[in-house]
Design a protein around this motif. Structure first.
Motif, mmCIF file in Angstrom:
data_model
loop_
_atom_site.group_PDB
_atom_site.id
_atom_site.type_symbol
_atom_site.label_atom_id
_atom_site.label_comp_id
_atom_site.label_asym_id
_atom_site.label_seq_id
_atom_site.Cartn_x
_atom_site.Cartn_y
_atom_site.Cartn_z
ATOM 1 N N LYS A 63 0.341 1.988 5.259
ATOM 2 C CA LYS A 63 -0.563 2.842 5.977
ATOM 3 C C LYS A 63 0.267 3.851 4.614
ATOM 4 O O LYS A 63 0.571 5.065 5.207
ATOM 5 N N GLN A 76 -9.069 1.639 -2.475
ATOM 6 C CA GLN A 76 -9.772 1.651 -1.493
ATOM 7 C C GLN A 76 -9.986 3.485 -2.073
ATOM 8 O O GLN A 76 -9.588 3.839 -2.816
ATOM 9 N N SER A 86 -17.293 7.308 9.177
ATOM 10 C CA SER A 86 -16.685 7.397 10.351
ATOM 11 C C SER A 86 -14.855 7.247 10.059
ATOM 12 O O SER A 86 -14.448 6.071 9.151
ATOM 13 N N GLY A 129 -12.636 6.618 11.389
ATOM 14 C CA GLY A 129 -12.485 4.583 12.376
ATOM 15 C C GLY A 129 -12.269 4.567 11.530
ATOM 16 O O GLY A 129 -11.014 3.344 11.147
ATOM 17 N N LYS A 130 -13.295 3.748 11.089
ATOM 18 C CA LYS A 130 -12.768 2.481 9.929
ATOM 19 C C LYS A 130 -12.299 2.931 8.399
ATOM 20 O O LYS A 130 -11.992 1.885 8.308
ATOM 21 N N ASP A 131 -12.498 3.829 8.049
ATOM 22 C CA ASP A 131 -11.486 3.937 7.305
ATOM 23 C C ASP A 131 -10.053 3.935 7.432
ATOM 24 O O ASP A 131 -9.058 3.933 7.269
ATOM 25 N N ARG A 132 -9.758 4.393 9.113
ATOM 26 C CA ARG A 132 -8.099 4.554 9.681
ATOM 27 C C ARG A 132 -7.897 2.872 9.465
ATOM 28 O O ARG A 132 -6.660 1.821 9.307
ATOM 29 N N ASN A 133 -8.865 2.007 9.737
ATOM 30 C CA ASN A 133 -8.845 -0.007 10.259
ATOM 31 C C ASN A 133 -8.704 -0.248 7.909
ATOM 32 O O ASN A 133 -7.838 -1.067 8.080
ATOM 33 N N LYS A 134 -9.589 0.568 7.637
ATOM 34 C CA LYS A 134 -9.022 -0.218 5.928
ATOM 35 C C LYS A 134 -8.082 0.655 5.471
ATOM 36 O O LYS A 134 -7.355 -0.426 4.353
ATOM 37 N N HIS A 183 -4.929 0.749 7.184
ATOM 38 C CA HIS A 183 -4.109 0.389 8.099
ATOM 39 C C HIS A 183 -2.518 -0.146 7.003
ATOM 40 O O HIS A 183 -1.608 -0.226 7.233
ATOM 41 N N ARG A 184 -3.228 -1.081 6.023
ATOM 42 C CA ARG A 184 -2.267 -2.084 5.758
ATOM 43 C C ARG A 184 -2.154 -1.326 4.068
ATOM 44 O O ARG A 184 -1.133 -1.929 3.367
ATOM 45 N N ALA A 200 -2.499 8.066 10.501
ATOM 46 C CA ALA A 200 -2.968 7.486 9.913
ATOM 47 C C ALA A 200 -2.765 6.635 8.831
ATOM 48 O O ALA A 200 -3.099 5.559 8.117
#
Ligand code: AMP
Length: 454
Positions: free
Chosen positions: A73, A106, A113, A115-120, A122-123, A143
């Motif tokens: 993160k 990234q 979105s 949400g999409k940003d949060r997912n990408k 995450h790692r 996040a």
């Protein structure tokens, strides 16, 4: 000088070879060795000078050498940019330049979105390119964090201040580790930027490629004195090729002062059969991307933009910049015309100046090195205007010298409809000029009479 004399690694040199760059630009020559040494840097350079590679190439090598793991993160290099377009371009450059270095890049920007940003994120990643607002959103949502940042880049810092990001920058600066390398790039150097640099940089080296308000030598600059309500007609004559301006017209970027002004120009052009797109702050991200893609591919080679939307966008191949309205800040003029003559090419800039913009023109002449060659209006121009109908003038703005606030520029909408509608014409509307027929300025009595009769 060649790139391999600047201390760059093989993977980076290979990526540059793939891009087809063989010679560093002046800002790259100056900045790359300093960044490689780990120095903080204050760079005065506009887009178009190659500044992205100037900070990205040595940073990629610094990241490779420090060889830290990708943090959860978080990121190792954070690049902040004022606009979505610029962030997208920097991220693409980072991917291209780092293609052989195996770094994870990234980008996150507003208008997409969360949400999409949060997912990408995450790692985590090696390099994150972000607009400040979206970055803080994700930090506030826990996040993302900035605890692992080794390199912080503030790109187009003057524009970030103009857009009101100062509080966001202050917060971000508190969240990154004290021990880091910081690189700050700005096209201009007002006091606010010197203060920012004083706060965020430690003993920075300074590099500068052009004085703040110098127009590129390769840009030919022309001036047309025209009444405000005649500008639309003049623009249509230029774009349709019925009034020939210097230079081979390929892709034309038109600057309007307001969002509504930009939309109005596009609407009126389309009524005359000239396809054009607008980009400004009210357009959604997909709309902007489509407009840019259609411009780049020359499918729609006419783009009408506001200053804020166009700032920092790298659009290769702009042959002409038309200042439909003069900017009230001289530096803005330099930024606008800098959209042409990129990457060593020539360019043409044409200013439409109305009587009530003379003060802006004077200010541009006084504060920049701009030299204009005056072009005559087309013959029988008034008759052409009668055929088109007058346009509503853009709202006047207070005259300012530095730090234009976007509030007055993009937001200040002009209201009102055209006073007179263009009468129906027989025959097909003309296609836009790029690639179309071209004639000498003022040399078209017959065609102008024709146009006037329409
Ligand atoms: P920038 O100022 O970073 O927006 O770069 C302006 C344009 O110049 C971009 O299209 C880059 O891909 C291109 N560019 C950057 N460095 C070089 C170079 N050394 N040789 C050729 N093109 C370059």
């Amino acid at each position: 000088m060649s790139f391999d004399q600047l201390g760059l690694s093989q993977p980076v040199l290979q990526a540059l070879e793939l891009k087809g760059y063989d010679t560093p630009t002046p800002i790259q020559e100056q900045a790359i060795p300093l960044v490689r040494e780990g120095r903080d840097l204050l760079g005065i350079a506009q887009t178009g000078t190659g500044k992205t590679a100037a900070f990205m190439l040595p940073s990629i090598d610094n990241l490779r050498e420090s060889d830290n793991r990708i943090p959860f993160k978080s990121c190792r290099m954070l690049v902040l940019a004022p606009t979505r377009e610029l962030a997208g371009q920097i991220a693409q450059s980072a991917k291209d330049y780092g293609a052989m270095a195996g770094l994870k890049v990234q980008s996150i920007v507003g208008g997409t979105s969360v949400g999409k940003d949060r997912n990408k994120l995450h790692r985590g990643c090696d390099i994150l390119v972000a607009t400040p607002g979206r970055l803080l959103d994700l930090i506030d949502q826990k996040a993302f964090n900035l605890g692992s940042v080794e390199i912080l880049v503030l790109d187009e810092a003057d524009q970030m201040l103009d857009l009101g990001f100062i509080h966001a920058l202050r917060r971000i600066a508190q969240l990154v580790p004290q021990e880091r390398q910081t690189l700050l790039f700005s096209a201009t150097m007002p006091k606010s930027i010197r203060d920012l640099a004083g706060n965020y940089l430690t003993n920075p080296a300074q590099v500068s490629v052009t004085p703040a308000a110098t127009t590129a030598e390769r840009i030919e600059q022309y001036l047309l004195m025209v009444q405000q309500d005649e500008k639309q007609a003049l623009l249509e004559l230029v774009l349709s090729g019925r009034y020939e301006v210097p230079g081979k017209m390929d892709r034309v970027l038109i600057f309007a002062r307001t969002k509504h002004g930009a939309d109005r120009i596009v609407k009126k052009l389309s009524q005359r059969g000239i396809a054009a797109n607008a980009i400004h702050g009210n357009k959604s991200q997909p709309q902007r991307q489509r407009a840019l893609a259609e411009f780049k591919s020359a499918k729609v080679p006419v783009l009408v933009a506001t200053d804020v939307a166009a700032r920092g966008i790298d659009i290769p191949g702009v042959s002409h910049v038309i200042n439909y309205e003069l900017p009230n800040v001289p530096e803005q003029y330099v930024h606008r015309i800098g959209r042409t003559a990129r990457a060593g090419k020539d360019g043409v800039a044409i200013a439409f100046c109305a009587e009530d913009e003379r003060a802006y023109l004077k200010d541009i002449r006084k504060n920049t090195d701009a030299e204009f060659e005056r072009l005559p209006l087309p013959e029988n121009f008034r008759a052409v205007v009668e055929g088109v109908g007058p346009t509503k003038p853009a709202p006047r703005q207070p005259q300012k010298r530095v730090n234009p606030k976007p509030k007055g520029g993009e937001g200040a909408a002009s209201s009102g409809k055209p006073k007179r509608k263009h009468p129906n014409r027989a025959g097909k509307p003309r296609k836009p000029g790029p690639g179309g027929p071209r004639r000498k300025p003022g040399g078209g009595q017959r065609r102008n009479r024709q146009a006037g009769n329409r």
